[in-house]
Design an enzyme around this catalytic site. Sequence first.
Site, PDB file in Angstrom:
ATOM      1  CD  GLU A 173     -15.151  -3.288   9.613  1.00  0.00           C
ATOM      2  OE1 GLU A 173     -15.025  -3.137   8.380  1.00  0.00           O
ATOM      3  OE2 GLU A 173     -15.290  -2.339  10.407  1.00  0.00           O
ATOM      4  CD  GLU A 361     -11.187  -1.017  12.229  1.00  0.00           C
ATOM      5  OE1 GLU A 361     -11.850  -0.349  11.407  1.00  0.00           O
ATOM      6  OE2 GLU A 361     -10.590  -2.053  11.933  1.00  0.00           O
TER       7      GLU A 361
HETATM    8  C1  BGC Z   1     -11.772  -1.404   8.262  1.00  0.00           C
HETATM    9  C2  BGC Z   1     -10.501  -0.661   7.980  1.00  0.00           C
HETATM   10  C3  BGC Z   1     -10.824   0.572   7.166  1.00  0.00           C
HETATM   11  C4  BGC Z   1     -11.727   1.470   7.980  1.00  0.00           C
HETATM   12  C5  BGC Z   1     -12.135   2.759   7.289  1.00  0.00           C
HETATM   13  C6  BGC Z   1     -12.957  -0.556   8.580  1.00  0.00           C
HETATM   14  O1  BGC Z   1     -14.011  -0.974   7.811  1.00  0.00           O
HETATM   15  O2  BGC Z   1     -11.554  -2.392   9.233  1.00  0.00           O
HETATM   16  O3  BGC Z   1      -9.606  -1.518   7.339  1.00  0.00           O
HETATM   17  O4  BGC Z   1      -9.697   1.247   6.731  1.00  0.00           O
HETATM   18  O5  BGC Z   1     -12.889   0.786   8.312  1.00  0.00           O
HETATM   19  O6  BGC Z   1     -12.837   2.503   6.128  1.00  0.00           O
END
Ligand code: BGC
Length: 452
Positions: A173, A361
């Site tokens: 990101e 993610e």
């Molecule tokens: C990130 C994580 C973060 C998650 C929740 C993503 O932006 O890669 O490190 O904990 O979102 O905020």
Amino acid sequence: MEQDEQGLKRDLFGKNFYWGITTAAFQVEGSCDTDGKGASIWDEFTKKKGAIKDAQHANTACDFYNTYEKDIELIKQLGIPNFRFSISWTRIMPSGTGAVNQQGIDFYNRVIDLCLQNNIEPWVTLYHWDLPHELELKGGWTNRTIVSWFSDYTKVCAQHFGDRVKNWIVMNEPMVFTGAGYFLGIHAPGRKGLKNFLPAIHHAVLCMAEGGRVLRRMVPLAQIGTTFSCAHVEPFSNKPRDVAAAARADALFNRLFIEPVLGLGYPSKTVSILKKISKYQRPGDEGKMRFDFDFIGLQNYTREVVKYSLFTPYLHARLIKAEDRNVPITTMRWEVYPPAIYHILKKFNAYPEIRNIYITENGAAFPDAISENGEIHDKERLEYLQETVGHVLKAKNEGVNVNGYFIWTLTDNFEWAEGYHPRFGIIHVDFETQKRTIKASGKWYSNFLNHR
Ligand code: BGC
């Protein structure tokens, strides 16, 4: 069974679909100065007064540095076949450049080997926001020399781990670490303004492509990708100025980093302030910004509703807070909106240059109540994950080239400026005792993956 009610079956995604779980070094490892580890910008930022909610820090976090065996055992127990984690640059190279710390290499070798022994495929992220503090003192992401620092760090990782790690993610990101860290100042290193943001953007793009090239040369058979944060953006109304404001927000959130990598340049026709990046560009950079990634990792958590605003500098667009829209929200105050992932997949699938998409993610933070018998019925997270997976399937069935899904995250952990309050894990952590408890969502994921 819930998955039957949903009609959701792993088999519907095909045999070659990657299912996984994600963590990041700084958020879980702790042991912030153990065995020769150097300080990162996040180690320094967490010391700043007012930077982190309740003055929390990640000196111990989930203690993954010491408990990795138990955590990998839990991944095995849940039957999750792919584990994405990141490497801490300062564990490997304490000053960011030069000397390599063998104890850091040894740690990741232990993690990688243990995964492989347990038939868990390791997916390594090179950069999940923890820049060496010593490099920040030299300008960090605003200093163009970072391209060679990053290149050297990538080479060290490829050299030591490339014999066993076949899945690589160059960056996590870039929009978040440049935007929050170098424009808004709410993440490490806490810098603000365009004079920091614009060079950081350009150098992050150059590093992404450079990292890809180094890996391609040194680990020829690897699958190489990089990840982008993305939000499904909708205009507040059909008024042309809200629609145009939403297009600008979309360019900033979703297009800024992917398009230069694909060879399409920065979206400066939509967001004119981005033309100023040219100040940091040198002849030949167009080519250096490009890399033909094997896959693009998309990371999505919510949608944003955007309205025209005269008073927001540069963008003239304002996000309408989810709280003001009377919609369900998570602990992060983000709207609970599972269809966002479907829209995002459709959007990115429309770039013919993208070869393959994985959701690297996705997850949600909700308060978890522990019942008297010690169980955690995290119904909201479970339903969010189920529904989102359903939307991934819908997109796939409509022809989107999506072939992987990774949950954020294994254990509750250090959520950056928000500290430990938001809990994203499918495994609960008692931070006093480091006790782990698999939540209902973790059990669901395990059932979904293993009871076909
Ligand atoms: C990130 C994580 C973060 C998650 C929740 C993503 O932006 O890669 O490190 O904990 O979102 O905020």
